[in-house]
Each structure stands twice: as structure tokens, then as C-alpha cells.
Scaffold this motif. Sequence first.
Motif, PDB file in Angstrom:
ATOM      1  N   PRO A 143      89.821 -26.082  21.252  1.00  0.00           N
ATOM      2  CA  PRO A 143      90.016 -27.526  21.388  1.00  0.00           C
ATOM      3  C   PRO A 143      88.991 -28.126  22.344  1.00  0.00           C
ATOM      4  O   PRO A 143      88.783 -27.610  23.446  1.00  0.00           O
ATOM      5  CB  PRO A 143      91.441 -27.641  21.956  1.00  0.00           C
ATOM      6  N   SER A 144      88.329 -29.175  21.903  1.00  0.00           N
ATOM      7  CA  SER A 144      87.339 -29.883  22.718  1.00  0.00           C
ATOM      8  C   SER A 144      87.877 -31.287  22.951  1.00  0.00           C
ATOM      9  O   SER A 144      87.965 -32.091  22.022  1.00  0.00           O
ATOM     10  CB  SER A 144      85.993 -29.926  21.984  1.00  0.00           C
ATOM     11  N   ILE A 145      88.249 -31.578  24.199  1.00  0.00           N
ATOM     12  CA  ILE A 145      89.030 -32.789  24.473  1.00  0.00           C
ATOM     13  C   ILE A 145      88.376 -33.663  25.531  1.00  0.00           C
ATOM     14  O   ILE A 145      87.503 -33.213  26.284  1.00  0.00           O
ATOM     15  CB  ILE A 145      90.457 -32.418  24.920  1.00  0.00           C
TER      16      ILE A 145
ATOM     17  N   LEU B 249      95.833 -25.842  26.155  1.00  0.00           N
ATOM     18  CA  LEU B 249      95.301 -24.777  26.992  1.00  0.00           C
ATOM     19  C   LEU B 249      96.179 -23.529  26.921  1.00  0.00           C
ATOM     20  O   LEU B 249      95.679 -22.399  26.820  1.00  0.00           O
ATOM     21  CB  LEU B 249      95.182 -25.255  28.440  1.00  0.00           C
ATOM     22  N   GLU B 250      97.475 -23.731  26.967  1.00  0.00           N
ATOM     23  CA  GLU B 250      98.392 -22.594  26.905  1.00  0.00           C
ATOM     24  C   GLU B 250      98.250 -21.824  25.596  1.00  0.00           C
ATOM     25  O   GLU B 250      98.382 -20.598  25.566  1.00  0.00           O
ATOM     26  CB  GLU B 250      99.834 -23.078  27.080  1.00  0.00           C
TER      27      GLU B 250
ATOM     28  N   ARG C 236      91.573 -21.642  26.731  1.00  0.00           N
ATOM     29  CA  ARG C 236      90.471 -22.383  27.359  1.00  0.00           C
ATOM     30  C   ARG C 236      90.309 -23.724  26.653  1.00  0.00           C
ATOM     31  O   ARG C 236      90.698 -23.888  25.497  1.00  0.00           O
ATOM     32  CB  ARG C 236      89.155 -21.595  27.328  1.00  0.00           C
ATOM     33  N   LEU C 237      89.721 -24.670  27.378  1.00  0.00           N
ATOM     34  CA  LEU C 237      89.458 -26.017  26.865  1.00  0.00           C
ATOM     35  C   LEU C 237      88.039 -26.411  27.223  1.00  0.00           C
ATOM     36  O   LEU C 237      87.574 -26.128  28.322  1.00  0.00           O
ATOM     37  CB  LEU C 237      90.398 -27.049  27.509  1.00  0.00           C
ATOM     38  N   ALA C 238      87.364 -27.081  26.306  1.00  0.00           N
ATOM     39  CA  ALA C 238      86.077 -27.690  26.630  1.00  0.00           C
ATOM     40  C   ALA C 238      86.320 -29.167  26.905  1.00  0.00           C
ATOM     41  O   ALA C 238      86.921 -29.861  26.087  1.00  0.00           O
ATOM     42  CB  ALA C 238      85.101 -27.521  25.467  1.00  0.00           C
TER      43      ALA C 238
ATOM     44  N   ILE D 158      82.392 -23.655  33.020  1.00  0.00           N
ATOM     45  CA  ILE D 158      82.285 -22.376  32.315  1.00  0.00           C
ATOM     46  C   ILE D 158      82.907 -22.415  30.925  1.00  0.00           C
ATOM     47  O   ILE D 158      82.383 -21.803  29.981  1.00  0.00           O
ATOM     48  CB  ILE D 158      82.879 -21.222  33.169  1.00  0.00           C
ATOM     49  N   TRP D 159      84.037 -23.114  30.749  1.00  0.00           N
ATOM     50  CA  TRP D 159      84.636 -23.184  29.411  1.00  0.00           C
ATOM     51  C   TRP D 159      83.812 -24.070  28.484  1.00  0.00           C
ATOM     52  O   TRP D 159      83.698 -23.796  27.289  1.00  0.00           O
ATOM     53  CB  TRP D 159      86.077 -23.677  29.487  1.00  0.00           C
ATOM     54  N   ALA D 160      83.219 -25.125  29.019  1.00  0.00           N
ATOM     55  CA  ALA D 160      82.325 -25.955  28.206  1.00  0.00           C
ATOM     56  C   ALA D 160      81.098 -25.143  27.795  1.00  0.00           C
ATOM     57  O   ALA D 160      80.622 -25.254  26.651  1.00  0.00           O
ATOM     58  CB  ALA D 160      81.908 -27.201  28.971  1.00  0.00           C
ATOM     59  N   ALA D 161      80.590 -24.319  28.710  1.00  0.00           N
ATOM     60  CA  ALA D 161      79.465 -23.443  28.376  1.00  0.00           C
ATOM     61  C   ALA D 161      79.860 -22.456  27.282  1.00  0.00           C
ATOM     62  O   ALA D 161      79.086 -22.197  26.347  1.00  0.00           O
ATOM     63  CB  ALA D 161      78.991 -22.699  29.627  1.00  0.00           C
TER      64      ALA D 161
END
Length: 540
Positions: free
Chosen positions: A397-399, A430-431, A435-437, A487-490
Motif C-alpha cells: 500500500p502506497s498512501i 500496516l498491520e 510496511r507502508l510507503a 526505508i519503506w518508501a525506498a
Amino acid sequence: MRITKVLLLLLIIASCASDKIEVDTIITNGTVYTVDADFNTTEAFAIKDGKFVDVGTTTDITKKYKAINTIDANGQTVLPGFIDAHCHFYGLGLNQLQVNLRDTKSFDDVMKRVIDFHNNRPSKFIIGRGWDQNDWDDKTYPNKALLDKLYPDTPVALTRIDGHAMLCNQAALDLAKIDVNTTIEGGEILKQDGKLTGVLIDNPMELVEAIFPEPTKQQQIDALLEAHKICTDLGLTTVSDAGLDKQVIQLIDSLQQAGTLDMRMYAMISNKKENLEYYLSKGKIKTDRLNVQSVKVYADGALGSRGAALKQEYSDQHDHFGALVIGTEAFINLADQIAKAGYQMNTHAIGDSANRFVLQTYQKTLKDLTNRRWRVEHAQIITDNDFDYFKNENIIPSIQPTHATSDMYWAEDRLGKDRIKGAYAYKTLLEKSGRLALGTDFPVEQVSPLLTFYAAVSRQDLNQYPAGGFNKDNGLTREETLKGMTIWAAYANFEEKEKGSIEAGKFADFIILDKNIMTIEEKEIPNIKVNQTYINGVAQ
């Protein structure tokens, strides 16, 4: 004898100094959040050739390294450079050349800005963006009548803030060959009493956008450089541009290679035939600053313009469900094409119907594949058990947290009290996913990552409304938020081994803040200033 001892001491000191490893820059005495696997904090690090070479205490780093450039952080907070996982960087730059309609409080306010802009910068085609009728006392869509009266011969196109609705005057409609008989799937051409209102929703907008004057190459360059300045001033070191054409991507690459544009770019190619034919056959493109290996696709429209595809009718518009802006068969075939090319598919999905369709298609397409990291951009409204689709390592998920605090005033009107519980549900996502971007979707929202951070944590606007936060159970912790912006966006960009944390071997992209974002009072987060942004260890 005394002179001999002094000389010996100097020799020892000189010898120790010569034993130190020479680097380009040392940062000391900081409060450094490394965002490594253990979320360690430390004080200092050394940089050489644009990369972190060592991280540790000030004592350890200064004992081991010497540098011409030593920066004393004086206890200030140091973070990995922010990564915006979903934005429109090039669009932000172009917007500086157009009428800015953000924060208008009425249609009269819109018209005043249009008139002022055109009086100061006359043009053959007036283009603007940023209005939102939900912010007005009269929340109905505007009508083109006044535009027709003031500009009978000059085409005008004013795009809604979310990019999913547009108000045009008759001159623009005529130029685009749109009349009362025009039909196009995946959107609406609004009419009243059998006449065009000038409002287009989703796909029909493309007919008008196709007749926009093309910006010159110099205007494109100016737009990119202006966007770079805006973003680096606010602590961004990498941006994921959600939808670019081949020519713009190649221009970005040329500017980066020439050392004119430092911003790192994760460029999602727009879902157009010419882009797909070129890039999917060419394969992934990767430099230190540019990464091209994904396709931006739209499944539906936006909630604010009632274009989001819902399973049940809109609570505030009977028998209206929104719509997909792409055919189901076309989407499934496109997913298969992207998967076979080894590219990442990043799909805009707002409504619960659109999200279910996208998630089901992802799951089926990727069932025998690994490490594909296909993204659902926005993942805004999820109902029933559809959150469980995110229990899949291939789906991320990218939010955009500020969407929640921008939409919260009217979102329940669209969805009702039950569906709103599954909207902007970031903690639940997230749960399920692990991870989330996080991004902003600027220029739909404001650029500042600090506002992203604040919205994710507080779920409030800048006036601390509502008390306790909007559906606060779905807020994120500060640690989760910082990971989502680094780091999660990366990871979502396949770049976690080269950026997203302050660790040896990674690019020296970092920022220095004037206050500690991890400990400061929540309501003060938006007031934090970025003192300096570094890309490759170089101040921007």
C-alpha cells in the motif's frame, strides 16, 4: 631533554593524525536517527564519494577519520533524506507557470485569481489548478457561464485540486470538439437542463488536455529546477513521480547526468501506448539518480469529485457509484503485459470496488512470482475482508496521510458512517502488509513532508481539529511514520539497499532539522524547519 620529549609528542600526534582515514565530510554531535534495522540512534558519521562510510559516536568517528569539511550538528536532529513515495514533481514545477487555485474559498475567489493572473501574464490559453468546491459554502460544481462571458475567445481550463475534474469554458470545449452529444467511457461530461456546464470528470478531461499548448523545452527545464528547489528546501532527497512521459523522463536524465538536477527520481511511466512500447521492451533503466521500472495506471477517479468506484451507491448521491476509468479486460491484459516485462505496476485505486478489482487482479497475475512489490496507490477505501489481500509480499500500500486530514470534513458524507471506518485506514494496512510507503501526492496536497508526518501521527489539521484525531485508531506511531517516509518508501522503489537509512555504503542523503521530530510536542511538528538538505553529501 624537555625539547626531545616535546618533539617526540609532536611526532606521535602527527603519526596518529596521518593514520586517520581521509574522507570528504564528517558530521559530529548530532542526534542521528539512522532508521537501520534496529532503529538505532547515534551521533556522527563520515562521508566519502557521496556515500556514508561509517556511522557511530562522535569520539569514534573523529578518532578514525579526518576531513576538510567537519560539520558540528550541535545536538540537532539528523534524519535520512525524506522520500516522497507518490507525488507529481514535474507537475509541481509546471504549476508554477499556471493559475494557482489552491485554498480558494468560493468560485468568485477562483475568478479573481484567473483575472489577476491573465491581466499580469496574458496568454492564448488560460490553465489553472487547485480549486475544491468542498471548501466553498456552495459545494456544488461551478458553471462555465462567467468564464464564457469574460473569455469568449480565449480557452480556459481549470483543473480541480485532485486532478480528476476540470472546469472549461465554451472556447476550450469547442477546441476539444466536446458538445452535448460527446460520450466517453470512464468519466462524465456534466450537463444541466440539456446544456454543458463545462465540468468534465476523469477521462473526458483528456480531450482538453490534448489541446493544451506544449511547454517549451526551457519551460520544462525551469519547471523541473523550480520543483527541485521547493522540494529540497523541505527535506526531500528522492521523489517518486507518479506518471511521466518518455520525453520528460529523458530530459530529467539529461539534467541529472549534466549535474544540473540533483534530485533522485523514481519515475513511473504513464500508461500510454508509446511509453509502454518503448520502456517495456527496453527493460529497466537505473542510474544513481534515476530509476525507471514501473507503470502508473488509473483504476478509478477521486472521492471528492465522486469518481471513485464504490461497491454501493454514494451516500450523498442516490444511484451513483463512480466508475472505473479503464476497462476490466484492458486492465487485466495490461497487468499481464507489465508482469511479463518485469516491471512494477502502481495503480491508483480510491473506491472500495476499484481496490477489490485491483487487488484481485494483482493476486491472480502475481501468484507464481516473487518480489514484485506491486503498489496500490492511495488504497483509500477498503471494505469487507479486502484488507487481507495486503497479506502478500508482492503487494504494497502506497498512501498519503494528508489526504485523510484534507478529506475528513466531507468524506463521511460521501461514504456514510460504516464505510468511513475502512477509509484512510493506515494502521490496518500496516498491520496487514508489514510496511507502508508514504507520500503526499503533491501538488494535490502541500509539498512539505513535515505535514505528511504530522497528519500520519496526529490525524488532525493544523488547528488540531478534530479533538483526539480523525479515526485516530488508524494513525501511525512516529517510528512507523519515519520508516514510511524513508526505508519503506525506498523498499517500494526497490532501492532499500542504497538509500532510506544512514548506514555505511548507502548514498549520503540526509537532512538536519532544527527540532527533534521524534520527541517534540505533536502539535509543533508542522513548525519544524529543515536547516539543511544534503544529497550525495552535498548541501542543496
